[in-house]
Design an enzyme around this catalytic site. Structure first.
Site, PDB file in Angstrom:
ATOM      1  N   SER A 142       0.842  -1.194   0.000  1.00 26.49           N
ATOM      2  CA  SER A 142       0.000   0.000   0.000  1.00 26.49           C
ATOM      3  C   SER A 142       0.876   1.243   0.000  1.00 26.49           C
ATOM      4  O   SER A 142       1.988   1.237   0.555  1.00 26.49           O
ATOM      5  CB  SER A 142      -0.854  -0.015   1.270  1.00 26.49           C
ATOM      6  OG  SER A 142      -1.445   1.246   1.478  1.00 26.49           O
ATOM      7  N   TYR A 177      -1.730  -1.050  10.886  1.00 29.21           N
ATOM      8  CA  TYR A 177      -2.009  -1.601   9.549  1.00 29.21           C
ATOM      9  C   TYR A 177      -0.826  -1.350   8.615  1.00 29.21           C
ATOM     10  O   TYR A 177      -0.324  -2.260   7.956  1.00 29.21           O
ATOM     11  CB  TYR A 177      -3.294  -0.975   8.977  1.00 29.21           C
ATOM     12  CG  TYR A 177      -3.424  -1.171   7.482  1.00 29.21           C
ATOM     13  CD1 TYR A 177      -3.693  -2.432   6.947  1.00 29.21           C
ATOM     14  CD2 TYR A 177      -3.241  -0.102   6.581  1.00 29.21           C
ATOM     15  CE1 TYR A 177      -3.785  -2.619   5.571  1.00 29.21           C
ATOM     16  CE2 TYR A 177      -3.339  -0.278   5.223  1.00 29.21           C
ATOM     17  CZ  TYR A 177      -3.612  -1.540   4.714  1.00 29.21           C
ATOM     18  OH  TYR A 177      -3.691  -1.726   3.349  1.00 29.21           O
ATOM     19  N   LYS A 216       2.138  -3.885   6.541  1.00 28.02           N
ATOM     20  CA  LYS A 216       2.539  -3.868   5.122  1.00 28.02           C
ATOM     21  C   LYS A 216       4.054  -3.706   4.999  1.00 28.02           C
ATOM     22  O   LYS A 216       4.710  -4.390   4.221  1.00 28.02           O
ATOM     23  CB  LYS A 216       1.827  -2.735   4.379  1.00 28.02           C
ATOM     24  CG  LYS A 216       0.325  -2.925   4.241  1.00 28.02           C
ATOM     25  CD  LYS A 216      -0.011  -4.148   3.409  1.00 28.02           C
ATOM     26  CE  LYS A 216      -1.498  -4.404   3.309  1.00 28.02           C
ATOM     27  NZ  LYS A 216      -1.829  -5.721   2.757  1.00 28.02           N
ATOM     28  N   TYR A 262      -0.419   0.054  -3.789  1.00 29.33           N
ATOM     29  CA  TYR A 262      -1.609   0.679  -4.368  1.00 29.33           C
ATOM     30  C   TYR A 262      -1.795   2.075  -3.794  1.00 29.33           C
ATOM     31  O   TYR A 262      -1.659   2.263  -2.591  1.00 29.33           O
ATOM     32  CB  TYR A 262      -2.895  -0.073  -4.034  1.00 29.33           C
ATOM     33  CG  TYR A 262      -2.898  -1.562  -4.178  1.00 29.33           C
ATOM     34  CD1 TYR A 262      -2.089  -2.222  -5.093  1.00 29.33           C
ATOM     35  CD2 TYR A 262      -3.770  -2.325  -3.394  1.00 29.33           C
ATOM     36  CE1 TYR A 262      -2.138  -3.606  -5.213  1.00 29.33           C
ATOM     37  CE2 TYR A 262      -3.824  -3.696  -3.520  1.00 29.33           C
ATOM     38  CZ  TYR A 262      -2.995  -4.333  -4.425  1.00 29.33           C
ATOM     39  OH  TYR A 262      -3.064  -5.691  -4.525  1.00 29.33           O
TER      40      TYR A 262
HETATM   41  P1  NAD Z   1     -10.984  -6.782   1.186  1.00 29.28           P
HETATM   42  O1  NAD Z   1     -11.164  -6.770   2.648  1.00 29.28           O
HETATM   43  O2  NAD Z   1     -12.154  -6.527   0.326  1.00 29.28           O
HETATM   44  O3  NAD Z   1     -10.306  -8.163   0.730  1.00 29.28           O
HETATM   45  C1  NAD Z   1      -9.409  -8.875   1.558  1.00 29.28           C
HETATM   46  C2  NAD Z   1      -9.898 -10.321   1.597  1.00 29.28           C
HETATM   47  O4  NAD Z   1      -9.015 -11.094   2.407  1.00 29.28           O
HETATM   48  C3  NAD Z   1     -11.299 -10.453   2.202  1.00 29.28           C
HETATM   49  O5  NAD Z   1     -12.109 -11.186   1.309  1.00 29.28           O
HETATM   50  C4  NAD Z   1     -11.062 -11.209   3.514  1.00 29.28           C
HETATM   51  O6  NAD Z   1     -12.166 -12.033   3.839  1.00 29.28           O
HETATM   52  C5  NAD Z   1      -9.799 -11.989   3.198  1.00 29.28           C
HETATM   53  N1  NAD Z   1      -8.978 -12.336   4.353  1.00 29.28           N
HETATM   54  C6  NAD Z   1      -8.500 -11.502   5.326  1.00 29.28           C
HETATM   55  N2  NAD Z   1      -7.769 -12.200   6.204  1.00 29.28           N
HETATM   56  C7  NAD Z   1      -7.770 -13.498   5.793  1.00 29.28           C
HETATM   57  C8  NAD Z   1      -7.169 -14.690   6.287  1.00 29.28           C
HETATM   58  N3  NAD Z   1      -6.456 -14.726   7.412  1.00 29.28           N
HETATM   59  N4  NAD Z   1      -7.363 -15.831   5.580  1.00 29.28           N
HETATM   60  C9  NAD Z   1      -8.100 -15.841   4.447  1.00 29.28           C
HETATM   61  N5  NAD Z   1      -8.695 -14.746   3.947  1.00 29.28           N
HETATM   62  C10 NAD Z   1      -8.519 -13.584   4.614  1.00 29.28           C
HETATM   63  O7  NAD Z   1      -9.824  -5.736   0.856  1.00 29.28           O
HETATM   64  P2  NAD Z   1      -9.328  -5.162  -0.541  1.00 29.28           P
HETATM   65  O8  NAD Z   1      -9.692  -3.739  -0.584  1.00 29.28           O
HETATM   66  O9  NAD Z   1      -9.728  -6.066  -1.642  1.00 29.28           O
HETATM   67  O10 NAD Z   1      -7.769  -5.230  -0.301  1.00 29.28           O
HETATM   68  C11 NAD Z   1      -6.989  -6.331  -0.713  1.00 29.28           C
HETATM   69  C12 NAD Z   1      -5.577  -6.148  -0.226  1.00 29.28           C
HETATM   70  O11 NAD Z   1      -5.066  -4.909  -0.736  1.00 29.28           O
HETATM   71  C13 NAD Z   1      -5.424  -6.076   1.290  1.00 29.28           C
HETATM   72  O12 NAD Z   1      -4.245  -6.734   1.651  1.00 29.28           O
HETATM   73  C14 NAD Z   1      -5.308  -4.590   1.553  1.00 29.28           C
HETATM   74  O13 NAD Z   1      -4.584  -4.314   2.714  1.00 29.28           O
HETATM   75  C15 NAD Z   1      -4.552  -4.113   0.317  1.00 29.28           C
HETATM   76  N6  NAD Z   1      -4.796  -2.701   0.016  1.00 29.28           N
HETATM   77  C16 NAD Z   1      -6.083  -2.254  -0.134  1.00 29.28           C
HETATM   78  C17 NAD Z   1      -6.311  -0.913  -0.384  1.00 29.28           C
HETATM   79  C18 NAD Z   1      -7.720  -0.385  -0.524  1.00 29.28           C
HETATM   80  O14 NAD Z   1      -7.913   0.830  -0.389  1.00 29.28           O
HETATM   81  N7  NAD Z   1      -8.723  -1.203  -0.805  1.00 29.28           N
HETATM   82  C19 NAD Z   1      -5.236  -0.023  -0.519  1.00 29.28           C
HETATM   83  C20 NAD Z   1      -3.942  -0.521  -0.386  1.00 29.28           C
HETATM   84  C21 NAD Z   1      -3.732  -1.873  -0.117  1.00 29.28           C
HETATM   85  C1  UD1 Z   2      -6.823   5.471   3.422  1.00 31.30           C
HETATM   86  C2  UD1 Z   2      -6.041   4.797   4.516  1.00 31.30           C
HETATM   87  C3  UD1 Z   2      -4.690   4.364   3.969  1.00 31.30           C
HETATM   88  C4  UD1 Z   2      -4.851   3.516   2.726  1.00 31.30           C
HETATM   89  C5  UD1 Z   2      -5.642   4.330   1.698  1.00 31.30           C
HETATM   90  C6  UD1 Z   2      -5.886   3.575   0.422  1.00 31.30           C
HETATM   91  C7  UD1 Z   2      -6.892   5.910   6.528  1.00 31.30           C
HETATM   92  C8  UD1 Z   2      -6.557   6.864   7.645  1.00 31.30           C
HETATM   93  N1  UD1 Z   2      -5.901   5.716   5.624  1.00 31.30           N
HETATM   94  O1  UD1 Z   2      -6.149   6.653   3.124  1.00 31.30           O
HETATM   95  O2  UD1 Z   2      -3.980   3.635   4.932  1.00 31.30           O
HETATM   96  O3  UD1 Z   2      -3.594   3.185   2.197  1.00 31.30           O
HETATM   97  O4  UD1 Z   2      -6.912   4.655   2.274  1.00 31.30           O
HETATM   98  O5  UD1 Z   2      -6.914   2.696   0.579  1.00 31.30           O
HETATM   99  O6  UD1 Z   2      -7.938   5.307   6.489  1.00 31.30           O
HETATM  100  N2  UD1 Z   2     -12.204  11.962   3.275  1.00 31.30           N
HETATM  101  C9  UD1 Z   2     -13.202  12.857   3.611  1.00 31.30           C
HETATM  102  N3  UD1 Z   2     -14.347  12.350   4.143  1.00 31.30           N
HETATM  103  C10 UD1 Z   2     -14.557  11.014   4.351  1.00 31.30           C
HETATM  104  C11 UD1 Z   2     -13.531  10.112   3.996  1.00 31.30           C
HETATM  105  C12 UD1 Z   2     -12.358  10.631   3.469  1.00 31.30           C
HETATM  106  O7  UD1 Z   2     -13.056  14.067   3.437  1.00 31.30           O
HETATM  107  O8  UD1 Z   2     -15.621  10.631   4.860  1.00 31.30           O
HETATM  108  C13 UD1 Z   2     -10.970  12.500   2.646  1.00 31.30           C
HETATM  109  C14 UD1 Z   2      -9.696  12.174   3.418  1.00 31.30           C
HETATM  110  O9  UD1 Z   2      -9.420  13.163   4.366  1.00 31.30           O
HETATM  111  C15 UD1 Z   2      -8.684  12.140   2.264  1.00 31.30           C
HETATM  112  C16 UD1 Z   2      -9.481  11.622   1.066  1.00 31.30           C
HETATM  113  O10 UD1 Z   2     -10.861  11.890   1.387  1.00 31.30           O
HETATM  114  O11 UD1 Z   2      -8.214  13.435   1.965  1.00 31.30           O
HETATM  115  C17 UD1 Z   2      -9.330  10.133   0.817  1.00 31.30           C
HETATM  116  O12 UD1 Z   2      -9.593   9.438   2.034  1.00 31.30           O
HETATM  117  P1  UD1 Z   2      -9.626   7.829   2.102  1.00 31.30           P
HETATM  118  O13 UD1 Z   2     -10.509   7.308   1.046  1.00 31.30           O
HETATM  119  O14 UD1 Z   2      -9.932   7.448   3.501  1.00 31.30           O
HETATM  120  O15 UD1 Z   2      -8.142   7.424   1.707  1.00 31.30           O
HETATM  121  P2  UD1 Z   2      -6.734   7.861   2.352  1.00 31.30           P
HETATM  122  O16 UD1 Z   2      -6.891   8.913   3.357  1.00 31.30           O
HETATM  123  O17 UD1 Z   2      -5.805   8.144   1.231  1.00 31.30           O
END
Ligand code: NAD
Ligand code: UD1
Length: 345
Positions: free
Chosen positions: A124, A148, A152, A176
């Site tokens: 991330s 969290y 990572k 990401y």
């Molecule tokens: P998500 O929660 O939708 O998907 C994660 C999946 O992993 C879920 O289906 C959950 O049930 C499964 N899971 C969690 N722990 C498990 C375990 N111990 N065994 C088996 N399954 C397990 O999340 P996502 O948004 O699809 O994110 C996927 C990955 O990308 C995560 O590792 C997350 O940290 C990373 N990531 C997400 C974002 C974001 O904003 N969505 C940003 C940066 C990184």
């Molecule tokens: C969040 C996570 C970060 C993760 C990233 C990508 C937190 C504190 N951080 O960051 O670890 O890597 O998502 O998934 O959760 N905002 C509003 N109102 C809201 C929600 C968000 O104004 O209700 C603003 C935030 O202040 C920010 C932007 O929208 O400026 C995006 O927020 P968000 O979607 O939560 O993502 P990140 O803050 O980038």
């Protein structure tokens, strides 16, 4: 070729399964459904017209995980499974360290046991923490600011050590930026539990009438309109980044980090305006206090992924808004169709 997708029922995992199946890979999903629904995988099958295998297995259950490797000749693993809520990780750090780190250690041990040494890992942009300048490039020093983020960062370091110990491994660490949007079909998308923490699902839930208004966290940042700036990447672009990274790890050894972002930053108000323009919905909002821990600006330098993986994001914010809205309006209660039937009765 069989690819194991951990966390494949989740938001990014399900979109990646679609692209994997469309590209002709066989897909085996391992997910314990702690933050997802099996319905997502049924919809992946519906979209692609192809089958995949699903195991309701927890990565913490090493024996059950080994059984999956015993039953299938896995060529590579795409490792999404993990917990991802920043706030929750602050109140439940042990749960996050145990699930994300022990889960990854188990996975690596089982992979080693079965001679599988190709992995694409979901990291991330959170590993960049607070930086003085944008865009963020892969060589910046890393610093996580919450449990969290530290999981990572630690997993990135663990995977580097695994490679140093055995140069046959090939690992892509994908950092990401802000994944948003949904599949064009409107059948799969983000389905957060409870009140969303992230901006985009919050906006779409306001638009569909589930939430009253958006709080914009901070209007006094040094950005073009005072609100926070982020790099919003369409989840289908992100999914395709995994396919490019997969090809890379299948063909080369090494461990490499790649930013998956667009290279462009948009403010919260930019996103509200774009959403209103593309969907015709009004998003009531009020500017409130800054959210603790937030940074003003974050966006990627995505040039390394372009150069080495041949990948770049193609979809812009209008497409993101349209696709998110299609998903939310067609599935106001996410995958919970029972709830929908109750509402419409
Ligand atoms: P998500 O929660 O939708 O998907 C994660 C999946 O992993 C879920 O289906 C959950 O049930 C499964 N899971 C969690 N722990 C498990 C375990 N111990 N065994 C088996 N399954 C397990 O999340 P996502 O948004 O699809 O994110 C996927 C990955 O990308 C995560 O590792 C997350 O940290 C990373 N990531 C997400 C974002 C974001 O904003 N969505 C940003 C940066 C990184
Ligand atoms: C969040 C996570 C970060 C993760 C990233 C990508 C937190 C504190 N951080 O960051 O670890 O890597 O998502 O998934 O959760 N905002 C509003 N109102 C809201 C929600 C968000 O104004 O209700 C603003 C935030 O202040 C920010 C932007 O929208 O400026 C995006 O927020 P968000 O979607 O939560 O993502 P990140 O803050 O980038």
């Amino acid at each position: 070729m069989k690819i194991l997708v951990t966390g494949g029922a989740g938001y990014i995992g399900s979109h990646t399964c679609v692209e994997l199946l469309n590209a002709g890979y066989e897909v085996v999903v391992v997910d314990n459904l702690m933050n997802s629904k099996q319905e997502a995988l049924d919809r992946v099958k519906q979209i692609t017209g192809k089958d995949l295998l699903f195991y309701n297995v927890d990565l913490l259950d090493k024996k059950a995980l080994s059984k999956v490797f015993l039953e299938h000749d896995i060529s590579a693993v795409i490792h999404f499974a993990g917990l991802k809520a920043v706030g929750e990780s602050v109140s439940l750090p042990l749960k996050y360290y145990h699930n994300n780190i022990t889960g990854t250690l188990n996975l690596c041990e089982v992979m080693e046991e079965f001679g599988v040494d190709r992995m694409v890992f979901s990291s991330s942009a959170t590993v960049y923490g607070h930086q003085d300048c944008v865009p963020f490039h892969e060589e910046l020093s890393l610093q996580a600011t919450n449990p969290y983020g530290r999981t990572k960062l630690m997993i990135e370091e663990i995977l580097q050590d695994v490679y140093v110990s055995n140069n046959n491994w090939s690992i892509a660490l994908l950092r990401y930026f802000n994944p948003v949007g949904a599949h064009l079909s409107g059948l799969i998308g983000e389905d957060p539990n409870g009140i969303p923490n992230n901006l985009f699902p919050y906006i779409t839930q306001v638009a569909v009438g589930k939430l009253e208004k958006l709080s914009v966290f901070g209007g006094d940042y040094s950005t073009h309109d005072g609100t926070g700036v982020r790099d919003y990447i369409h989840v289908v672009d992100l999914a395709n980044g995994h396919l490019k990274a997969l090809e890379h790890v299948l063909n080369k050894t090494g461990v490499n980090a790649y930013n998956l972002g667009t290279g462009k930053g948009y403010s919260v108000l930019d996103m509200i305006n774009s959403f209103e323009k593309t969907t015709g919905k009004t998003i009531p909002y009020q500017i409130t206090e800054r959210r603790p821990g937030d940074i003003a600006i974050s966006y990627a330098d995505p040039s390394k992924a372009k150069k080495e993986l041949g990948w770049e994001a193609l979809k812009g914010i209008d497409e993101i808004c349209r696709d998110s809205w299609r998903w939310q309006s067609q599935n106001p209660n996410g995958y919970d169709t029972k709830l929908e039937r109750q509402v419409t009765k």
